[in-house]
Design a protein around this motif. Sequence first.
Motif, short mmCIF file in Angstrom:
data_model
loop_
_atom_site.label_atom_id
_atom_site.label_comp_id
_atom_site.label_asym_id
_atom_site.label_seq_id
_atom_site.Cartn_x
_atom_site.Cartn_y
_atom_site.Cartn_z
N VAL A 214 -32.25 -37.10 -35.94
CA VAL A 214 -32.07 -37.99 -34.80
C VAL A 214 -32.94 -39.23 -35.06
O VAL A 214 -34.17 -39.15 -35.01
N HIS A 215 -32.27 -40.34 -35.34
CA HIS A 215 -32.96 -41.58 -35.68
C HIS A 215 -32.84 -42.55 -34.50
O HIS A 215 -31.74 -42.94 -34.13
N THR A 216 -33.99 -42.90 -33.91
CA THR A 216 -34.01 -43.81 -32.77
C THR A 216 -34.74 -45.09 -33.16
O THR A 216 -35.97 -45.08 -33.32
N PRO A 217 -34.02 -46.19 -33.35
CA PRO A 217 -34.67 -47.45 -33.71
C PRO A 217 -35.69 -47.87 -32.66
O PRO A 217 -35.45 -47.75 -31.45
N ARG A 218 -36.81 -48.38 -33.11
CA ARG A 218 -37.88 -48.81 -32.21
C ARG A 218 -37.40 -49.87 -31.24
O ARG A 218 -37.77 -49.90 -30.07
N ARG A 219 -36.53 -50.77 -31.73
CA ARG A 219 -36.07 -51.87 -30.85
C ARG A 219 -35.25 -51.33 -29.68
O ARG A 219 -35.21 -51.95 -28.62
N TYR A 220 -34.59 -50.18 -29.87
CA TYR A 220 -33.84 -49.60 -28.77
C TYR A 220 -34.78 -48.93 -27.77
O TYR A 220 -34.50 -48.93 -26.56
N LEU A 221 -35.85 -48.35 -28.25
CA LEU A 221 -36.84 -47.77 -27.34
C LEU A 221 -37.49 -48.85 -26.49
O LEU A 221 -37.76 -48.65 -25.31
N GLU A 222 -37.73 -50.00 -27.09
CA GLU A 222 -38.40 -51.10 -26.38
C GLU A 222 -37.47 -51.77 -25.40
O GLU A 222 -37.92 -52.47 -24.49
N ASN A 223 -36.16 -51.57 -25.57
CA ASN A 223 -35.16 -52.19 -24.68
C ASN A 223 -34.20 -51.12 -24.17
O ASN A 223 -32.99 -51.27 -24.24
N SER A 224 -34.77 -50.02 -23.67
CA SER A 224 -33.95 -48.87 -23.27
C SER A 224 -33.35 -49.00 -21.89
O SER A 224 -32.51 -48.20 -21.49
#
Length: 225
Positions: A214-224
């Motif tokens: 399960v790969h979650t890009p950091r940029r998506y976490l910061e803009n979730s």
Amino acid sequence: MAEAGRELEVVVVANGEFRHPARLMGLVDRADLVVAADGGANWLASQGRLPDVLVGDMDSVSPRVLQALKESHRPLLSHSPRKDETDTELALLEAADMGARRITVLGALGGRIDHTLANVQLLLMPQLEEVETGIFDGCSYLSIVRRTRPIRGEIGDLVSLIPLGGDVGGIITEGLEYPLHDETLHLGAGRGISNVLVRSLARVTVRWGNLLVVHTPRRYLENSQ
């Protein structure tokens, strides 16, 4: 369709939840072929797009969307509701039969938990062994390591490694903050959760077992939101 000599990229749209539609539609727009699993066609239509192929028992697709597909003369591959396979499974099999070398499934997660769990397990289908197949929910990418898999991203991205169906052994990781050196991850334990990319290209190798990445890009976490 893909150009001659180029790998066929297919997006399969299931009938789950669709968070971050702009991200999802970016994948749809880049695909060579879009296959909808029954009611997945409704979401595509809401985004101004019809699938290239519709597969399923046609119990979830709206009459309006179904009529639009008929008028556009797009293939409608209808199956009996009394079947062993889910609509998403049938759509994946159809994509593989069409020669897909890369498949991304959208709308596979969320909604009914039984469908969500079953859709994740579809990544293990033997018919997909030679097809690069993953699920994207608008925030995370899910895929199976079959012997070895590269992980491309940005430093700081989250990567979780989760055994499916049993223990997974002989795991070697490169480019992750918490490395594994020919080790085993045991079913039910959380040791593989929330690792971190320390290089833009990492790699995970396994000797035996089924390992979910399960790969979650950091940029998506910061803009979730």
